[in-house]
Design a protein around this motif. Structure first.
Motif, PDB file in Angstrom:
ATOM      1  N   THR A  87       0.849  -1.184   0.000  1.00 54.71           N
ATOM      2  CA  THR A  87       0.000   0.000   0.000  1.00 54.71           C
ATOM      3  C   THR A  87       0.887   1.237   0.000  1.00 54.71           C
ATOM      4  O   THR A  87       2.104   1.153  -0.190  1.00 54.71           O
TER       5      THR A  87
ATOM      6  N   GLY B 191      -3.234   5.044   0.982  1.00 49.59           N
ATOM      7  CA  GLY B 191      -3.994   3.878   1.406  1.00 49.59           C
ATOM      8  C   GLY B 191      -3.979   3.710   2.913  1.00 49.59           C
ATOM      9  O   GLY B 191      -5.000   3.360   3.531  1.00 49.59           O
TER      10      GLY B 191
ATOM     11  N   ASN C 145      -6.322   6.160   4.666  1.00 50.61           N
ATOM     12  CA  ASN C 145      -7.693   5.658   4.544  1.00 50.61           C
ATOM     13  C   ASN C 145      -7.948   4.522   5.542  1.00 50.61           C
ATOM     14  O   ASN C 145      -8.998   4.460   6.188  1.00 50.61           O
TER      15      ASN C 145
ATOM     16  N   HIS D 204     -14.671   4.832  -2.265  1.00 52.29           N
ATOM     17  CA  HIS D 204     -14.432   3.595  -1.521  1.00 52.29           C
ATOM     18  C   HIS D 204     -15.620   3.315  -0.606  1.00 52.29           C
ATOM     19  O   HIS D 204     -16.182   4.239  -0.006  1.00 52.29           O
TER      20      HIS D 204
ATOM     21  N   SER E 105      -5.976  -1.114   3.928  1.00 53.28           N
ATOM     22  CA  SER E 105      -5.091  -0.172   3.235  1.00 53.28           C
ATOM     23  C   SER E 105      -4.672  -0.711   1.874  1.00 53.28           C
ATOM     24  O   SER E 105      -4.599   0.032   0.885  1.00 53.28           O
TER      25      SER E 105
ATOM     26  N   ASN F  12      -7.609  -0.524  -0.450  1.00 56.41           N
ATOM     27  CA  ASN F  12      -7.776   0.862  -0.875  1.00 56.41           C
ATOM     28  C   ASN F  12      -6.803   1.198  -1.993  1.00 56.41           C
ATOM     29  O   ASN F  12      -7.175   1.832  -2.993  1.00 56.41           O
ATOM     30  N   ARG F  13      -5.565   0.774  -1.837  1.00 55.57           N
ATOM     31  CA  ARG F  13      -4.554   1.016  -2.863  1.00 55.57           C
ATOM     32  C   ARG F  13      -4.930   0.328  -4.171  1.00 55.57           C
ATOM     33  O   ARG F  13      -4.777   0.897  -5.259  1.00 55.57           O
TER      34      ARG F  13
END
Length: 507
Positions: A280, A284, A287, A343, A379, A382-383
């Protein structure tokens, strides 16, 4: 189309505002947003630090500003018909630099850091002059804070978002350092500069082209239909528990809540190592940390699930800079080239995280091994979502829906009457090249701080990390003071600060 310029003659309207620019302008007009600030701590060369060198320092600084203005046309233009449905950028004849450069000199016993933070906060909520002045001057200004013979000074770049985005502001600071280093080794005379009045070229400036005019914005039917349903469905049919209903949108009174903290370079390097190991990035990770913080601070009955937004810079998806463009490379264009990556964190994920939280959180908790596994998984996910968004370019981007908006003021006014969508937002302008070197006679940047004023209909809390290469990172956050309790915002930021320090100590 033409209008009266700041010389009293007819000036040419260059182009209509792009969709990103028009959207930001509507928020400004409705007082849903005010200013954005990117502040940098500049290391001053020793020969310019003494108080007796003040006039030389100010003159050199002014000339470097002029050189930066000439390289980036969005610093040169004003606006007409700002409150209409079709505002346009306008060519200006002159700039009065006293309206764009302000020096604040502090006494020796003044608290420099406190003054910087107070000025930063004030400028976030400060409005630019009446819209009618946009026919005479652009919406940006520079404030320099200087104390005695200190080997550094703070340079705050404050702007109205239609003029350019945060990535553009980073480019301006990086280019400005180059200009300072070039100017101190050369002559200070500049064509068109008479005292504090800069006469701009008669030829129209070459403005960066709006993103929608250079890149296709394809929309799949399924995506477009979903957006329309979410936009126009009756509120009583809205059963999306991931929306931030716990934080109602309130339009007034307008005030930004703001907090910031610093992560030193050794800690940042340790955190970056962990990010790489867990596939990540800092974006990320922020988040992921926010997900745990909000899960901790909000009860499941109030917020069963969450949505967040990551601001993405699409300069990487732009074609090469047009021939003759003074900024030369597409990634050096000062304009508005950002969109959002959305997201969702579903109920089962939030419940799983909450099940691993200590029963008594008190004023803060450490991340257990179980929580860290959840953190790195979220994370990394998210990435991956950001990478997929990058790879898809601008397909199924919300920007593609913008072209159907005919009245941005009405659209943004309507948005303020709906349920808030995002609990948090992350806007990371990345790593700023401070031009550091072993040569003490050269200008460089030692620290940077990025902040947004409250965006009334946007996320409840907005995080804005920024780092300077080799010099650490500043993480800031803002929220609307009328919607988010200050103590709540402070606790969320304290959680992030505590956990970043914990992660850094583990590496």
């Amino acid at each position: 189309m033409a209008t009266t310029s700041n010389h009293g003659t007819k000036a040419k309207a260059l182009r209509k505002l792009g969709m990103n620019e028009a959207y930001q302008l509507a928020m400004y007009i409705l007082d849903q947003y005010r200013s954005t600030v990117l502040s940098c701590r500049y290391a001053v060369p020793p020969h310019l630090a003494p108080a007796e060198s003040r006039s030389q320092l100010e003159e050199l600084f002014k000339v470097a500003v002029v050189d930066t203005i000439m390289k980036h046309p969005m610093l040169q233009v004003g606006m007409i018909d700002a409150s209409s449905k079709t505002p346009s950028w306008i060519q200006l004849q002159t700039l009065d630099l006293t309206q764009h450069i302000k020096w604040l000199y502090l006494d020796g016993d003044a608290d420099f850091e406190q003054t910087v933070q107070e000025t930063f906060r004030f400028q976030l909520d400060d409005r630019f002059p009446d819209l009618s002045t946009y026919t005479k001057q652009p919406g940006w200004k520079i404030t320099v804070i200087r104390q005695g013979d200190a080997p550094f000074m703070e340079v705050l770049l404050t702007w109205n978002h239609p003029q350019f985005d945060g990535a553009g502001a980073k480019v301006l600071h990086e280019d400005f350092i180059d200009m300072l280093n070039n100017v101190q080794n050369g002559a200070l005379e500049r064509t068109g500069l008479d005292g504090d009045i800069l006469r701009l070229p008669e030829a129209p400036p070459f403005l960066p082209i709006p993103i929608e005019d250079v890149k296709g914005l394809p929309l799949d039917v399924k995506f477009f239909a979903k957006v329309l349903w979410e936009e126009f469905r009756p509120q009583f049919l809205n059963r999306d528990v991931s929306q931030a209903a716990w934080c109602p949108i309130r339009s007034s009174p307008y005030k930004t809540g703001y907090r910031t903290f610093f992560v030193d370079n050794a800690s940042l390097l340790a955190i970056l190592t962990l990010c790489r190991q867990n596939k990540t990035t800092i974006t990320g990770l922020v988040n992921g940390l926010a997900l745990i913080a909000f899960s901790l601070r909000l009860d499941s009955t109030v917020a069963p699930a969450f949505q967040s937004s990551t601001i993405m810079d699409h300069r990487r998806n732009m074609p090469p800079a047009p021939p003759g463009a003074p900024w030369a490379q597409s990634d050096r264009a000062v304009s508005n080239y950002v969109t959002q990556c959305l997201h969702r964190y579903e109920t089962d994920l939030a419940a799983r995280i909450r099940s691993k939280l200590p029963a008594n959180s008190g004023e803060g908790i450490d991340l257990t091994a179980d929580l860290q596994r959840e953190l790195w998984a979220a994370s990394a996910q998210n990435r991956q979502e950001i990478v997929r968004k990058i790879e898809s370019g601008l397909r199924n981007d919300l920007l593609g829906v913008f072209k159907w908006v005919t009245n941005w003021q009405q659209t943004m006014g309507d948005m303020a009457k709906k349920t808030r969508q995002f609990t948090w937002l992350v806007t990371n302008v990345g790593v700023l090249d401070g031009k550091t070197s072993d040569d003490a006679q050269r200008w460089s940047i030692e620290r940077a701080q990025f902040g947004l004023s409250a965006e009334i209909p946007a996320a409840a809390i907005e995080f804005a990390p920024i780092s300077v290469a080799g010099r650490g990172m500043v993480v800031s956050a803002n929220w609307a003071d009328n919607a988010v309790d200050a103590k709540f915002g402070e606790r969320i930021m304290a959680d992030l600060e505590r956990w970043l320090a914990q992660l850094a100590s583990q590496s």
